[in-house]
Design an enzyme around this catalytic site. Structure first.
Site, mmCIF file in Angstrom:
data_model
loop_
_atom_site.group_PDB
_atom_site.id
_atom_site.type_symbol
_atom_site.label_atom_id
_atom_site.label_comp_id
_atom_site.label_asym_id
_atom_site.label_seq_id
_atom_site.Cartn_x
_atom_site.Cartn_y
_atom_site.Cartn_z
ATOM 1 C CE LYS A 1 -3.366 -1.010 -0.616
ATOM 2 N NZ LYS A 1 -3.655 -1.632 -1.949
ATOM 3 N N GLY B 1 2.250 2.511 -2.691
ATOM 4 C CA GLY B 1 2.301 3.123 -4.024
ATOM 5 C C GLY B 1 2.993 2.235 -5.049
ATOM 6 C CB THR B 2 3.241 -1.493 -5.194
ATOM 7 O OG1 THR B 2 3.046 -1.466 -3.784
ATOM 8 C CG2 THR B 2 4.303 -2.473 -5.592
ATOM 9 C CE LYS C 1 2.679 -6.267 -5.972
ATOM 10 N NZ LYS C 1 1.224 -6.171 -6.209
ATOM 11 C CB THR C 2 9.321 -8.013 -4.154
ATOM 12 O OG1 THR C 2 9.234 -8.920 -3.050
ATOM 13 C CG2 THR C 2 10.381 -6.974 -3.824
ATOM 14 C CG HIS C 3 4.292 -6.097 -1.247
ATOM 15 N ND1 HIS C 3 4.388 -4.784 -1.634
ATOM 16 C CD2 HIS C 3 3.109 -6.547 -1.747
ATOM 17 C CE1 HIS C 3 3.309 -4.462 -2.342
ATOM 18 N NE2 HIS C 3 2.529 -5.511 -2.426
ATOM 19 C CB SER D 1 -3.877 2.309 2.107
ATOM 20 O OG SER D 1 -3.999 1.821 0.807
ATOM 21 C CE LYS E 1 -11.421 9.323 0.807
ATOM 22 N NZ LYS E 1 -11.277 9.490 2.240
HETATM 23 P P1 A3P Z 1 -5.140 4.615 -0.855
HETATM 24 O O1 A3P Z 1 -5.787 3.347 -0.389
HETATM 25 O O2 A3P Z 1 -4.676 5.472 0.284
HETATM 26 O O3 A3P Z 1 -5.982 5.382 -1.808
HETATM 27 P P2 A3P Z 1 -0.196 -0.289 -3.665
HETATM 28 O O4 A3P Z 1 -0.175 -0.134 -5.134
HETATM 29 O O5 A3P Z 1 1.137 -0.361 -3.026
HETATM 30 O O6 A3P Z 1 -1.130 -1.389 -3.250
HETATM 31 O O7 A3P Z 1 -0.784 1.066 -3.069
HETATM 32 C C1 A3P Z 1 -2.127 1.415 -3.246
HETATM 33 C C2 A3P Z 1 -2.298 2.830 -2.757
HETATM 34 O O8 A3P Z 1 -1.685 3.732 -3.713
HETATM 35 C C3 A3P Z 1 -3.765 3.222 -2.679
HETATM 36 O O9 A3P Z 1 -3.820 4.206 -1.644
HETATM 37 C C4 A3P Z 1 -3.971 3.811 -4.057
HETATM 38 O O10 A3P Z 1 -5.092 4.638 -4.165
HETATM 39 C C5 A3P Z 1 -2.682 4.600 -4.215
HETATM 40 N N1 A3P Z 1 -2.383 4.923 -5.608
HETATM 41 C C6 A3P Z 1 -2.435 4.107 -6.686
HETATM 42 N N2 A3P Z 1 -2.134 4.784 -7.808
HETATM 43 C C7 A3P Z 1 -1.879 6.059 -7.441
HETATM 44 C C8 A3P Z 1 -1.526 7.243 -8.152
HETATM 45 N N3 A3P Z 1 -1.395 7.252 -9.475
HETATM 46 N N4 A3P Z 1 -1.341 8.374 -7.442
HETATM 47 C C9 A3P Z 1 -1.479 8.379 -6.102
HETATM 48 N N5 A3P Z 1 -1.824 7.292 -5.379
HETATM 49 C C10 A3P Z 1 -2.028 6.141 -6.027
#
Ligand code: A3P
Length: 302
Positions: free
Chosen positions: A55, A57-58, A113-115, A145, A265
Site C-alpha cells: 500500500k 504506491g507499488t 514487484k515485491t513486498h 489503505s 483516495k
Molecule cells: P489509498 O488506499 O490510500 O488510496 P499499492 O499499489 O502499493 O497497493 O498502493 C495502493 C495505494 O496507492 C492506494 O492508496 C492507491 O489509491 C494509491 N495509488 C495508486 N495509484 C496512485 C496514483 N497514481 N497516485 C497516487 N496514489 C495512487
C-alpha cells in the site's frame, strides 16, 4: 496470467487467509508454502525491482516504470494488466502460475514487484546487482489503505474492526510484518548504487522531480513532452479509470471492489479521517519508540 472467474470461484479463500511466519515475518500461507522457490529465484542483472511495504504506491511506481520502459507509448502499456507487466515475485494462489513461474517465462529486461522485507530478499538479487526502486509511504496512510485492502481482497485475513486492525498493524501482526522494520531495513541498504529510495509523499508533491530521479537512476533520457505525458497518465485520476492499472480485470471473488475501489483516495493525509485522537496519540508514542535512532523521516501530510 489470466485469473479465470470459474477457477477463483472454487478456491477456499478461508484456507488462504492464514498467516505463517517466514524467518519471523508473518506471510500468507501460500507464500510460505512456496517459499523455497522464492528463495531460489534467479534474478538477472537487468531486472528492475519495485519494492515496497504493501500500500505504499507499488502500482503507481510500477505503472510509471513500465511507461518509462515503453518510452511513454500508451498502447504498449495497455498491452496487459499491471500484474502481468510487472509480475509479483512472491505471488502464489492455488491453481495459478506463481510469481516465480511467471517471471521465469518473462523475457529480459524484466520489471519485478515485491513486498519482501530486505532480509527475505532472494540472494540472487544482490549477486546480480539488480536495480531496486523502493517506495516508502508514511505509516498512518499505509495503515488505513491496508485496512481497506484487507476488506476487498478475499485471500487476506478479515481485518476486523479498524481499532483491532490498527493494533495488529502496529504490532507487525499483518502480512509482511512490521512497517517500521520494513522501511528501516531498506533504508539502511540504500547507500549502494543500485537502490533508489523514494517517498510516496514526494511523488505526490512533485511527480516530475521524482520521475527525473527514476530516469537518472535508470540511465534513461526523455523529452520533457514524454515526461509530462507519463505524469499525466500515471496521475491518480487517470490511473483510476485505466482498467490495465486498477485491478478491475481481477475476478470479484478475489478482489471485490464494489464497496471500496483499489484506487481508493490516492492522497497523503487520509489517515486523519480514520484515526481517533486516542489512536493517534498511542500510534505516535509507539512510533517514536520503534523509529528511535533512525534519521528516516516521513511526512504524514503535504
Ligand atoms: P489509498 O488506499 O490510500 O488510496 P499499492 O499499489 O502499493 O497497493 O498502493 C495502493 C495505494 O496507492 C492506494 O492508496 C492507491 O489509491 C494509491 N495509488 C495508486 N495509484 C496512485 C496514483 N497514481 N497516485 C497516487 N496514489 C495512487
Amino acid at each position: 496470467m489470466d485469473f479465470q472467474d470459474e477457477k477463483v470461484k472454487t478456491m477456499d479463500m478461508t484456507a488462504l487467509q492464514k498467516l505463517v511466519p517466514i524467518h519471523g515475518v508473518p506471510m500468507g500461507i501460500e507464500i510460505a508454502e512456496n517459499w523455497e522457490s522464492v528463495e531460489q529465484f534467479q534474478a538477472r542483472s537487468d531486472d528492475l525491482l519495485i519494492a515496497t511495504y504493501p500500500k505504499a504506491g507499488t502500482t503507481w511506481a510500477s505503472e510509471i516504470v513500465d511507461m518509462i520502459y515503453s518510452d511513454g507509448d500508451l498502447e504498449k502499456c495497455r498491452r496487459d494488466a499491471i500484474y502481468n507487466r510487472v509480475p509479483y515475485l512472491e505471488f502464489k494462489i492455488p491453481g495459478m502460475p506463481s510469481g516465480v513461474e511467471q517471471l521465469n517465462g518473462t523475457p529480459s529486461p524484466r520489471l519485478v514487484k515485491t513486498h519482501l522485507p530486505i532480509q527475505l530478499m532472494p540472494d540472487s538479487f544482490w549477486e546480480k546487482n539488480s536495480k531496486v526502486i523502493y517506495v516508502a509511504r508514511n505509516a498512518k496512510d499505509v495503515a488505513v489503505s491496508y485496512f481497506f485492502f484487507h476488506k476487498i481482497v478475499k485471500a487476506l485475513p478479515d481485518p476486523g474492526p479498524w481499532n483491532t486492525f490498527l493494533e495488529n498493524y502496529m504490532n507487525g501482526n499483518v502480512g509482511y510484518g512490521s512497517w517500521h522494520d520494513h522501511v528501516k531495513g531498506w533504508w539502511e541498504k540504500r547507500h549502494g548504487d543500485n537502490i533508489l529510495y523514494l517517498f510516496y509523499e514526494d511523488m505526490k508533491e512533485d511527480p516530475k522531480r521524482e520521475l527525473r530521479k527514476m530516469l537518472h537512476f535508470m540511465n534513461k533520457e526523455m523529452s520533457d513532452e514524454t515526461l509530462e505525458k507519463i505524469i499525466y497518465h500515471t496521475s491518480f485520476d487517470v490511473m483510476k479509470t485505466n482498467d490495465m492499472a486498477n485491478y478491475k480485470t481481477l475476478p470479484n471473488d478475489l478482489v471485490d471492489q464494489s464497496t471500496t475501489p483499489f484506487m481508493r483516495k490516492g492522497i497523503a493525509g487520509d489517515w486523519k479521517n480514520h484515526f481517533t485522537i486516542a489512536q493517534n496519540e498511542r500510534f505516535d508514542e509507539d512510533y517514536k519508540r520503534k523509529m528511535k535512532g533512525t534519521e528516516l523521516h516521513f511526512r504524514t501530510e503535504i
